[in-house]
Design a protein around this motif. Structure first.
Motif, PDB file in Angstrom:
ATOM      1  N   ALA A  47       0.840  -1.210   0.000  1.00  0.00           N
ATOM      2  CA  ALA A  47       0.000   0.000   0.000  1.00  0.00           C
ATOM      3  C   ALA A  47       0.867   1.250   0.000  1.00  0.00           C
ATOM      4  CB  ALA A  47      -0.926  -0.009   1.220  1.00  0.00           C
ATOM      5  N   GLY A  48       1.925   1.241   0.789  1.00  0.00           N
ATOM      6  CA  GLY A  48       2.842   2.385   0.811  1.00  0.00           C
ATOM      7  C   GLY A  48       3.530   2.580  -0.529  1.00  0.00           C
ATOM      8  N   GLY A  49       3.937   1.489  -1.161  1.00  0.00           N
ATOM      9  CA  GLY A  49       4.581   1.573  -2.469  1.00  0.00           C
ATOM     10  C   GLY A  49       3.647   2.141  -3.528  1.00  0.00           C
ATOM     11  N   LEU A  50       2.400   1.696  -3.514  1.00  0.00           N
ATOM     12  CA  LEU A  50       1.417   2.242  -4.458  1.00  0.00           C
ATOM     13  C   LEU A  50       1.188   3.729  -4.198  1.00  0.00           C
ATOM     14  CD1 LEU A  50      -1.159  -0.691  -4.584  1.00  0.00           C
ATOM     15  CD2 LEU A  50       0.398   0.031  -6.408  1.00  0.00           C
ATOM     16  N   ALA A  51       1.147   4.108  -2.924  1.00  0.00           N
ATOM     17  CA  ALA A  51       0.976   5.523  -2.581  1.00  0.00           C
ATOM     18  C   ALA A  51       2.163   6.350  -3.066  1.00  0.00           C
ATOM     19  CB  ALA A  51       0.796   5.682  -1.071  1.00  0.00           C
ATOM     20  N   ILE A  52       3.369   5.839  -2.893  1.00  0.00           N
ATOM     21  CA  ILE A  52       4.566   6.542  -3.379  1.00  0.00           C
ATOM     22  C   ILE A  52       4.481   6.732  -4.889  1.00  0.00           C
ATOM     23  CG2 ILE A  52       7.062   6.300  -3.757  1.00  0.00           C
ATOM     24  CD1 ILE A  52       7.105   4.875  -0.943  1.00  0.00           C
ATOM     25  N   PHE A  53       4.114   5.682  -5.598  1.00  0.00           N
ATOM     26  CA  PHE A  53       4.001   5.764  -7.057  1.00  0.00           C
ATOM     27  C   PHE A  53       2.981   6.809  -7.476  1.00  0.00           C
ATOM     28  CE2 PHE A  53       1.903   4.283 -10.999  1.00  0.00           C
ATOM     29  CZ  PHE A  53       2.960   4.463 -11.870  1.00  0.00           C
ATOM     30  N   VAL A  54       1.805   6.781  -6.852  1.00  0.00           N
ATOM     31  CA  VAL A  54       0.751   7.744  -7.199  1.00  0.00           C
ATOM     32  C   VAL A  54       1.197   9.170  -6.884  1.00  0.00           C
ATOM     33  CG1 VAL A  54      -1.596   8.507  -6.604  1.00  0.00           C
ATOM     34  CG2 VAL A  54      -1.139   6.091  -7.048  1.00  0.00           C
ATOM     35  N   ILE A  55       1.844   9.366  -5.759  1.00  0.00           N
ATOM     36  CA  ILE A  55       2.322  10.709  -5.396  1.00  0.00           C
ATOM     37  C   ILE A  55       3.349  11.207  -6.416  1.00  0.00           C
ATOM     38  CG2 ILE A  55       3.701  11.974  -3.684  1.00  0.00           C
ATOM     39  CD1 ILE A  55       2.206  10.247  -1.536  1.00  0.00           C
ATOM     40  N   VAL A  56       4.259  10.343  -6.836  1.00  0.00           N
ATOM     41  CA  VAL A  56       5.252  10.743  -7.848  1.00  0.00           C
ATOM     42  C   VAL A  56       4.557  11.103  -9.155  1.00  0.00           C
ATOM     43  CG1 VAL A  56       7.178   9.925  -9.276  1.00  0.00           C
ATOM     44  CG2 VAL A  56       7.179   9.501  -6.814  1.00  0.00           C
ATOM     45  N   GLN A  57       3.565  10.310  -9.559  1.00  0.00           N
ATOM     46  CA  GLN A  57       2.847  10.600 -10.804  1.00  0.00           C
ATOM     47  C   GLN A  57       2.105  11.935 -10.701  1.00  0.00           C
ATOM     48  OE1 GLN A  57       3.544   8.738 -13.517  1.00  0.00           O
ATOM     49  NE2 GLN A  57       4.861   7.784 -12.015  1.00  0.00           N
ATOM     50  N   LEU A  58       1.477  12.196  -9.561  1.00  0.00           N
ATOM     51  CA  LEU A  58       0.798  13.483  -9.357  1.00  0.00           C
ATOM     52  C   LEU A  58       1.789  14.638  -9.364  1.00  0.00           C
ATOM     53  CD1 LEU A  58      -1.834  12.526  -6.634  1.00  0.00           C
ATOM     54  CD2 LEU A  58      -2.298  13.233  -8.991  1.00  0.00           C
ATOM     55  N   PHE A  59       2.918  14.454  -8.695  1.00  0.00           N
ATOM     56  CA  PHE A  59       3.978  15.464  -8.669  1.00  0.00           C
ATOM     57  C   PHE A  59       4.420  15.794 -10.092  1.00  0.00           C
ATOM     58  CE2 PHE A  59       8.484  16.519  -8.688  1.00  0.00           C
ATOM     59  CZ  PHE A  59       8.584  17.506  -7.715  1.00  0.00           C
ATOM     60  N   ASN A  60       4.648  14.756 -10.894  1.00  0.00           N
ATOM     61  CA  ASN A  60       5.090  14.964 -12.279  1.00  0.00           C
ATOM     62  C   ASN A  60       4.021  15.663 -13.107  1.00  0.00           C
ATOM     63  OD1 ASN A  60       7.501  13.715 -11.699  1.00  0.00           O
ATOM     64  ND2 ASN A  60       6.933  11.769 -12.614  1.00  0.00           N
ATOM     65  N   ALA A  61       2.777  15.241 -12.963  1.00  0.00           N
ATOM     66  CA  ALA A  61       1.688  15.842 -13.743  1.00  0.00           C
ATOM     67  C   ALA A  61       1.489  17.301 -13.360  1.00  0.00           C
ATOM     68  CB  ALA A  61       0.395  15.061 -13.549  1.00  0.00           C
ATOM     69  N   ILE A  62       1.482  17.600 -12.076  1.00  0.00           N
ATOM     70  CA  ILE A  62       1.302  18.985 -11.630  1.00  0.00           C
ATOM     71  C   ILE A  62       2.472  19.844 -12.087  1.00  0.00           C
ATOM     72  CG2 ILE A  62       1.222  20.471  -9.578  1.00  0.00           C
ATOM     73  CD1 ILE A  62      -0.411  18.168  -8.245  1.00  0.00           C
ATOM     74  N   GLY A  63       3.688  19.321 -11.975  1.00  0.00           N
ATOM     75  CA  GLY A  63       4.859  20.065 -12.432  1.00  0.00           C
ATOM     76  C   GLY A  63       4.821  20.355 -13.923  1.00  0.00           C
ATOM     77  N   ALA A  64       4.406  19.361 -14.705  1.00  0.00           N
ATOM     78  CA  ALA A  64       4.323  19.555 -16.151  1.00  0.00           C
ATOM     79  C   ALA A  64       3.211  20.523 -16.517  1.00  0.00           C
ATOM     80  CB  ALA A  64       4.100  18.213 -16.846  1.00  0.00           C
ATOM     81  N   LEU A  65       2.077  20.398 -15.867  1.00  0.00           N
ATOM     82  CA  LEU A  65       0.966  21.302 -16.163  1.00  0.00           C
ATOM     83  C   LEU A  65       1.287  22.732 -15.752  1.00  0.00           C
ATOM     84  CD1 LEU A  65      -2.026  19.001 -15.215  1.00  0.00           C
ATOM     85  CD2 LEU A  65      -1.303  19.681 -17.511  1.00  0.00           C
ATOM     86  N   ALA A  66       1.988  22.899 -14.641  1.00  0.00           N
ATOM     87  CA  ALA A  66       2.359  24.247 -14.189  1.00  0.00           C
ATOM     88  C   ALA A  66       3.320  24.914 -15.170  1.00  0.00           C
ATOM     89  CB  ALA A  66       2.986  24.183 -12.801  1.00  0.00           C
ATOM     90  N   ALA A  67       4.105  24.109 -15.879  1.00  0.00           N
ATOM     91  CA  ALA A  67       5.060  24.651 -16.841  1.00  0.00           C
ATOM     92  C   ALA A  67       4.504  24.702 -18.260  1.00  0.00           C
ATOM     93  CB  ALA A  67       6.331  23.811 -16.832  1.00  0.00           C
ATOM     94  N   SER A  68       3.263  24.269 -18.454  1.00  0.00           N
ATOM     95  CA  SER A  68       2.687  24.206 -19.796  1.00  0.00           C
ATOM     96  C   SER A  68       2.377  25.608 -20.327  1.00  0.00           C
ATOM     97  CB  SER A  68       1.414  23.362 -19.789  1.00  0.00           C
ATOM     98  OG  SER A  68       0.367  24.083 -19.177  1.00  0.00           O
ATOM     99  N   PRO A  69       2.249  25.740 -21.638  1.00  0.00           N
ATOM    100  CA  PRO A  69       1.915  27.045 -22.228  1.00  0.00           C
ATOM    101  C   PRO A  69       0.611  27.624 -21.700  1.00  0.00           C
ATOM    102  CG  PRO A  69       2.658  25.530 -23.927  1.00  0.00           C
ATOM    103  CD  PRO A  69       2.524  24.739 -22.650  1.00  0.00           C
ATOM    104  N   LEU A  70      -0.376  26.780 -21.426  1.00  0.00           N
ATOM    105  CA  LEU A  70      -1.637  27.277 -20.870  1.00  0.00           C
ATOM    106  C   LEU A  70      -1.445  27.950 -19.517  1.00  0.00           C
ATOM    107  CD1 LEU A  70      -4.248  24.530 -21.739  1.00  0.00           C
ATOM    108  CD2 LEU A  70      -4.137  26.852 -22.609  1.00  0.00           C
ATOM    109  N   ALA A  71      -0.625  27.340 -18.675  1.00  0.00           N
ATOM    110  CA  ALA A  71      -0.393  27.904 -17.348  1.00  0.00           C
ATOM    111  C   ALA A  71       0.370  29.212 -17.446  1.00  0.00           C
ATOM    112  CB  ALA A  71       0.367  26.914 -16.472  1.00  0.00           C
ATOM    113  N   THR A  72       1.317  29.304 -18.372  1.00  0.00           N
ATOM    114  CA  THR A  72       2.101  30.528 -18.493  1.00  0.00           C
ATOM    115  C   THR A  72       1.263  31.662 -19.111  1.00  0.00           C
ATOM    116  OG1 THR A  72       3.047  29.735 -20.581  1.00  0.00           O
ATOM    117  CG2 THR A  72       4.326  29.400 -18.589  1.00  0.00           C
ATOM    118  N   GLN A  73       0.243  31.328 -19.910  1.00  0.00           N
ATOM    119  CA  GLN A  73      -0.638  32.355 -20.467  1.00  0.00           C
ATOM    120  C   GLN A  73      -1.502  32.987 -19.390  1.00  0.00           C
ATOM    121  OE1 GLN A  73      -2.896  30.444 -23.529  1.00  0.00           O
ATOM    122  NE2 GLN A  73      -1.205  30.451 -24.996  1.00  0.00           N
TER     123      GLN A  73
END
Length: 189
Positions: free
Chosen positions: A161-187
């Motif tokens: 359960a902890g391993g799955l949580a770590i994986f999901v948190i990393v995926q969310l971290f990556n998605a939020i980081g990418a979306l924050a840097a996307s052209p839409l966010a910068t506009q």
């Protein structure tokens, strides 16, 4: 605990560290599996991502691009099949190399390049947060380098359960980081 204090890893002793290390191997194993599969799906882009870091001689970029995804896949399998010390050590080393490559480029003022963290549709520019993420993932594996008692079934369930949580948190971290840097966010700024 008689005094009502919180249960901590120190209070759990070796068992707590063992479960944390096992959860780390599961989570990081899934992260490496996802990254390896993404690199294999988009192998034609990987040499360009590696080249953008400007750390390897030109003659080494193609071999590194060919070897990186299979190496990540082997490490992922090793971690997911029990996280033996060798797989944990290889993972720690690779995460440290990735963190160092990012750190060197950030120090050079080259934050705009894609980290190459796995999902090509969610491109992320380099940041100190990505460096910290890699170092934190590496730190989660350190307990697997120590002698570990055989885990009880309950420990395996908690670690999974902890391993799955770590994986999901990393995926969310990556998605939020990418979306924050996307052209839409910068506009919107």
């Amino acid at each position: 605990m008689a005094d009502g204090s919180a249960l901590t890893l120190a209070a759990l002793g070796g068992t707590g560290l063992s479960v944390l290390g096992l959860a780390g191997t599961m989570g990081v194993g899934l992260v490496f599996l996802q990254a390896a599969l993404a690199k294999l799906r988009h192998r034609d882009l990987l040499a360009g991502v590696i080249s953008n870091y400007r750390l390897l001689p030109s003659a080494m970029v193609a071999p590194a691009a060919v070897l990186l995804a299979p190496a990540e896949l082997v490490i992922a399998i090793g971690l997911l099949l029990g996280g033996q010390a060798l797989a944990a050590a290889a993972s720690i080393l690779l995460l440290a190399v990735f963190a160092a490559a990012m750190g060197i480029n950030i120090a050079r003022g080259r934050r705009e390049i894609d980290c190459g963290c796995g999902r090509s549709q969610l491109r992320q520019p380099l940041s100190w947060l990505l460096v910290a993420r890699n170092l934190l993932l590496a730190a989660l594996l350190v307990p697997r380098l120590l002698p570990n008692p055989a885990p009880a079934m309950a420990d395996l369930v908690v670690a999974l359960a902890g391993g799955l949580a770590i994986f999901v948190i990393v995926q969310l971290f990556n998605a939020i980081g990418a979306l924050a840097a996307s052209p839409l966010a910068t506009q919107r700024r």
